[in-house]
Design an enzyme around this catalytic site. Sequence first.
Site, PDB file in Angstrom:
ATOM      1  CB  SER A 124       3.509   0.431   2.438  1.00  0.00           C
ATOM      2  OG  SER A 124       3.270   0.217   1.049  1.00  0.00           O
ATOM      3  CE1 TYR A 145      -1.420  -1.414   4.002  1.00  0.00           C
ATOM      4  CE2 TYR A 145      -0.572  -0.423   1.987  1.00  0.00           C
ATOM      5  CZ  TYR A 145      -0.438  -1.327   3.029  1.00  0.00           C
ATOM      6  OH  TYR A 145       0.676  -2.130   3.091  1.00  0.00           O
TER       7      TYR A 145
END
Length: 253
Positions: A141, A154
């Site tokens: 990400s 995350y």
Amino acid sequence: MKLKDRIAIVTGAASGIGAASALLFASEGAKVALVDLDEKRLEQVATDIQSKGGETVSIAADVSQADQARAGVHRILDKWGKVDVLMTAAGVSLGGTVDRIDEATWDRTFAINVKGTFLWVHHAIQPMIAAGSGAIVTVGSQLAQSSLGKNAAYVASKGAIASFTKTIAVDHAAQGVRVNALMPGVIDTPMPARSLQRQADPEAARRGWTERHPMKRIGQPEEVAKAALFLASDDSSFVTGTLLFVDGGWTAH
């Protein structure tokens, strides 16, 4: 066709980036093993591929379970005899700052995002090494490099995937296996949609995400899938250990 006669595994294939990538891989000639817990959506993706003449196998599996990863790869080998491409798109984002998330949230995030990536790479890379070729595409990400905050587990998990990708690329380059990571920005998939539901003002949050990208829009899963195809195919034959940002310029700030 860029993946003609190749065998590809895509985890997280029931929706979002995983589904878009599986559909594109199939359209480029790959036989695709679809892996996800969501059996209903998984079958919808399989039907879409098969309706266009593609060949698939659906594997309902929890990517964080070692026995299911092992059995899944063995099933693919029994059916098709090899593994050429692995894409690990399964992931979860639960939000929260480190002072507020509990241990269960941390453990679940790392179990799916990091352990799930490890397990499927661990099992799928074995036949690649034996064959002397293969391409692995992990999914990180842009937040691992440029975080907005409030999603500690995350973001940490995606940073772990980025580092994991680089080190295994070094370990297995001489064996003919290339390993690269996609680093998407905010993409119009169910995951950010769920994240928006946790916001006090979802519309304001979406506007903020949109403005944060210099391109002033949120990406589409098909755009990330095209980057995944590049990394999975011979078009990237001299590319390994890279983090490919598909983020509308997010990390260029």
